[in-house]
Design an enzyme around this catalytic site. Structure first.
Site, PDB file in Angstrom:
ATOM      1  N   ARG A 166       0.828  -1.224   0.000  1.00  0.00           N
ATOM      2  CA  ARG A 166       0.000   0.000   0.000  1.00  0.00           C
ATOM      3  C   ARG A 166       0.860   1.272   0.000  1.00  0.00           C
ATOM      4  O   ARG A 166       0.517   2.270   0.605  1.00  0.00           O
ATOM      5  CB  ARG A 166      -0.904   0.035   1.231  1.00  0.00           C
ATOM      6  N   SER A 243     -10.554   1.079   2.982  1.00  0.00           N
ATOM      7  CA  SER A 243      -9.956   0.808   4.298  1.00  0.00           C
ATOM      8  C   SER A 243      -9.330   2.090   4.824  1.00  0.00           C
ATOM      9  O   SER A 243      -8.585   2.750   4.103  1.00  0.00           O
ATOM     10  CB  SER A 243      -8.855  -0.241   4.164  1.00  0.00           C
ATOM     11  N   GLU A 341      -4.550   4.844   5.661  1.00  0.00           N
ATOM     12  CA  GLU A 341      -4.263   4.468   4.271  1.00  0.00           C
ATOM     13  C   GLU A 341      -4.539   5.625   3.302  1.00  0.00           C
ATOM     14  O   GLU A 341      -3.727   5.882   2.412  1.00  0.00           O
ATOM     15  CB  GLU A 341      -5.079   3.232   3.889  1.00  0.00           C
TER      16      GLU A 341
HETATM   17  C1  LIG Z   1     -15.181   1.819  -1.504  1.00  0.00           C
HETATM   18  C2  LIG Z   1     -13.689   1.853  -1.693  1.00  0.00           C
HETATM   19  C3  LIG Z   1     -12.956   0.678  -1.794  1.00  0.00           C
HETATM   20  C4  LIG Z   1     -11.571   0.698  -1.985  1.00  0.00           C
HETATM   21  N1  LIG Z   1     -10.890  -0.472  -2.086  1.00  0.00           N
HETATM   22  C5  LIG Z   1      -9.547  -0.478  -2.265  1.00  0.00           C
HETATM   23  C6  LIG Z   1      -8.826  -1.707  -2.384  1.00  0.00           C
HETATM   24  O1  LIG Z   1      -9.400  -2.790  -2.341  1.00  0.00           O
HETATM   25  N2  LIG Z   1      -7.488  -1.635  -2.529  1.00  0.00           N
HETATM   26  C7  LIG Z   1      -6.815  -0.452  -2.598  1.00  0.00           C
HETATM   27  O2  LIG Z   1      -5.593  -0.473  -2.749  1.00  0.00           O
HETATM   28  N3  LIG Z   1      -7.478   0.729  -2.519  1.00  0.00           N
HETATM   29  C8  LIG Z   1      -8.819   0.744  -2.351  1.00  0.00           C
HETATM   30  N4  LIG Z   1      -9.496   1.926  -2.241  1.00  0.00           N
HETATM   31  C9  LIG Z   1      -8.764   3.195  -2.301  1.00  0.00           C
HETATM   32  C10 LIG Z   1      -8.773   3.868  -3.694  1.00  0.00           C
HETATM   33  O3  LIG Z   1      -9.846   3.423  -4.471  1.00  0.00           O
HETATM   34  C11 LIG Z   1      -7.479   3.624  -4.464  1.00  0.00           C
HETATM   35  O4  LIG Z   1      -6.368   4.050  -3.712  1.00  0.00           O
HETATM   36  C12 LIG Z   1      -7.486   4.352  -5.816  1.00  0.00           C
HETATM   37  O5  LIG Z   1      -6.351   3.963  -6.555  1.00  0.00           O
HETATM   38  C13 LIG Z   1      -7.495   5.874  -5.686  1.00  0.00           C
HETATM   39  O6  LIG Z   1      -7.721   6.404  -6.985  1.00  0.00           O
HETATM   40  P1  LIG Z   1      -8.276   7.860  -7.199  1.00  0.00           P
HETATM   41  O7  LIG Z   1      -8.213   8.132  -8.659  1.00  0.00           O
HETATM   42  O8  LIG Z   1      -9.617   7.984  -6.568  1.00  0.00           O
HETATM   43  O9  LIG Z   1      -7.202   8.743  -6.425  1.00  0.00           O
HETATM   44  P2  LIG Z   1      -7.441  10.096  -5.606  1.00  0.00           P
HETATM   45  O10 LIG Z   1      -8.219   9.808  -4.380  1.00  0.00           O
HETATM   46  O11 LIG Z   1      -7.943  11.156  -6.506  1.00  0.00           O
HETATM   47  O12 LIG Z   1      -5.940  10.430  -5.191  1.00  0.00           O
HETATM   48  C14 LIG Z   1      -5.275   9.646  -4.232  1.00  0.00           C
HETATM   49  C15 LIG Z   1      -3.839  10.159  -4.085  1.00  0.00           C
HETATM   50  O13 LIG Z   1      -3.144   9.924  -5.298  1.00  0.00           O
HETATM   51  C16 LIG Z   1      -2.717  11.151  -5.869  1.00  0.00           C
HETATM   52  N5  LIG Z   1      -2.930  11.029  -7.321  1.00  0.00           N
HETATM   53  C17 LIG Z   1      -4.061  10.639  -7.960  1.00  0.00           C
HETATM   54  N6  LIG Z   1      -3.850  10.593  -9.286  1.00  0.00           N
HETATM   55  C18 LIG Z   1      -2.560  10.976  -9.493  1.00  0.00           C
HETATM   56  C19 LIG Z   1      -1.737  11.128 -10.647  1.00  0.00           C
HETATM   57  N7  LIG Z   1      -2.203  10.902 -11.873  1.00  0.00           N
HETATM   58  N8  LIG Z   1      -0.455  11.536 -10.464  1.00  0.00           N
HETATM   59  C20 LIG Z   1       0.037  11.793  -9.224  1.00  0.00           C
HETATM   60  N9  LIG Z   1      -0.692  11.659  -8.094  1.00  0.00           N
HETATM   61  C21 LIG Z   1      -1.979  11.252  -8.231  1.00  0.00           C
HETATM   62  C22 LIG Z   1      -3.553  12.240  -5.231  1.00  0.00           C
HETATM   63  O14 LIG Z   1      -2.869  13.486  -5.204  1.00  0.00           O
HETATM   64  C23 LIG Z   1      -3.754  11.669  -3.843  1.00  0.00           C
HETATM   65  O15 LIG Z   1      -2.615  11.918  -3.057  1.00  0.00           O
HETATM   66  C24 LIG Z   1     -10.902   1.933  -2.053  1.00  0.00           C
HETATM   67  C25 LIG Z   1     -11.629   3.139  -1.946  1.00  0.00           C
HETATM   68  C26 LIG Z   1     -13.016   3.094  -1.768  1.00  0.00           C
HETATM   69  C27 LIG Z   1     -13.777   4.380  -1.662  1.00  0.00           C
END
Ligand SMILES: Cc1cc2nc3c(=O)[nH]c(=O)nc-3n(C[C@H](O)[C@H](O)[C@H](O)COP(=O)(O)OP(=O)(O)OC[C@H]3O[C@@H](n4cnc5c(N)ncnc54)[C@H](O)[C@@H]3O)c2cc1C
Length: 354
Positions: A166, A243, A341
């Protein structure tokens, strides 16, 4: 250049529905716009927050006093990569689950257990997303980034990405903007060995054996729905960042101390380096919290003790306040420090000492 919006509330752009306004916001829909927007902000000394699906952030109620760059880039390229393998190069803004669904439908194995994870493809390397025995690091061939230190676009090999459980070199660091990710997948209608017992059982497969990709995807989605881990606007249990804490990884002495303090055998998942991963959800329940426990409009999910949820009308301060209380109690009662996380934006982290 894309339009610059001012005073945009950030809560609707996050799955927790939390966060105050952005001073300014730009939606970058091409790689060139993304690169130029960030370069220009850096040259002007403007603080930049990159935001994609908003599913792994908790943004402060005060919002962001700089530029929020929304990643809305699209595009997917597929090319052969030698014997039985293919490469998918995916723009950062592409929704991750659609990429997984496409790979499963096309008979490309390696990411099927990562079905149902919300957010963008470009965010998957940030915390090396993982679930049900797979993580993206094992299929990433390279990551194209804008290096904000040099202003140049670079292609990073996996060894340069610092992937860990993670985590990666990108998490909690703002040096790189991910522009695209290249995955190398195996041409196969069956998954590799299923490493996660609960998933293997759901499929009626022996742990370590494989199963048809489409069945794996469906089983993962069903398991995730049962835990409120698939987004559903009508279900407050999914108004979360997934999480809220990572699963602690302990050395043998720390694990033995935990077992003694807990008075019961904690879940143990041996790691390759000899340490043991345990379950943060188990620790939270053992420390005295239950699914559904609430503090005003913030509650632990009624389906999973590891998800902190907004029942509607919560503030980021209330949500993080409950997280601090939980972490403080786990540390006092069980001696283990929980680590959030999601990325906390403008919200300091410290477990509640009371
Ligand atoms: C219901 C639910 C279930 C989930 N299950 C899991 C799971 O099973 N496993 C898991 O690992 N995660 C899980 N997550 C967490 C999340 O979905 C992941 O971490 C996902 O990859 C985040 O993507 P995002 O586009 O929403 O990122 P954001 O929330 O928009 O950004 C997250 C971070 O990444 C940075 N970021 C985003 N895009 C970029 C980019 N292109 N370049 C540089 N930095 C960037 C942002 O600045 C921020 O710091 C879950 C979340 C939810 C709500």
């Amino acid at each position: 250049m894309p339009e610059v919006l001012t005073g945009v509330p950030l809560a609707p752009w996050t799955t927790l529905r939390l966060g105050g306004p952005a001073r300014t916001m730009v939606e970058a829909s091409t790689e060139a716009e993304l690169v130029e927007t960030v370069r220009a902000a850096d040259a002007a000394g403007e603080p930049v927050l990159v935001l994609a699906g908003g599913s792994n952030v908790v943004i402060a109620d005060a919002g962001w006093g700089g530029l929020v760059v929304r990643v809305g880039t699209t595009g997917l390229r597929r090319e052969p990569a030698g014997e039985g393998r293919e490469r998918l190069t995916v723009a950062a803004g592409e929704p991750w689950d659609a990429v997984v669904a496409g790979a499963v439908a096309d008979g490309l194995a390696g990411i099927e257990c990562l079905s149902g994870i919300p957010g963008s493809t470009g965010a998957t390397p940030i915390q090396n997303v993982g679930a049900y025995g797979q993580e993206v690091a094992s299929t990433i061939a390279s990551v194209r980034v804008l290096d904000r230190r040099t202003g140049e676009v670079a292609e990073l090999a996996p060894e340069a990405c610092g992937f860990a459980y993670r985590s990666s070199a990108f998490k909690h660091a703002s040096r790189h903007v991910v522009l695209a990710v290249t995955f190398e997948l195996e041409r196969s209608d069956r998954s590799g060995p299923l490493r996660y017992g609960e998933l293997a059982r759901a499929l009626g497969a022996e742990p370590g054996s494989g199963a048809p990709l489409s069945e794996v995807r469906e089983a993962v989605l069903a398991l995730r729905r049962g835990k409120g881990m698939v987004l559903d606007a009508g279900d407050h249990d999914t108004w979360s960042a997934g999480s809220f804490f990572t699963n602690p990884v302990l050395d043998a002495a720390a694990f033995a101390a935990l077992e003694a303090q807990a008075g019961a055998a904690p879940p143990r998942f041996p790691e390759a380096d000899g340490r043991v991963k345990t379950s943060a959800a188990w620790l939270i329940e053992r420390a005295g919290f239950s699914k559904g426990d609430a503090r005003g409009p913030v509650a632990l999910s009624s389906k999973h003790a590891l998800a902190l949820t907004n029942r509607g009308g919560a503030t980021a301060e209330q949500l993080v306040g409950f997280a601090r209380e939980i972490a403080g109690q786990v540390e006092r009662r069980l001696g283990v420090a929980l680590v959030p996380e999601p990325v906390l934006v403008g919200l300091p982290w410290r477990p509640d000492p009371k």
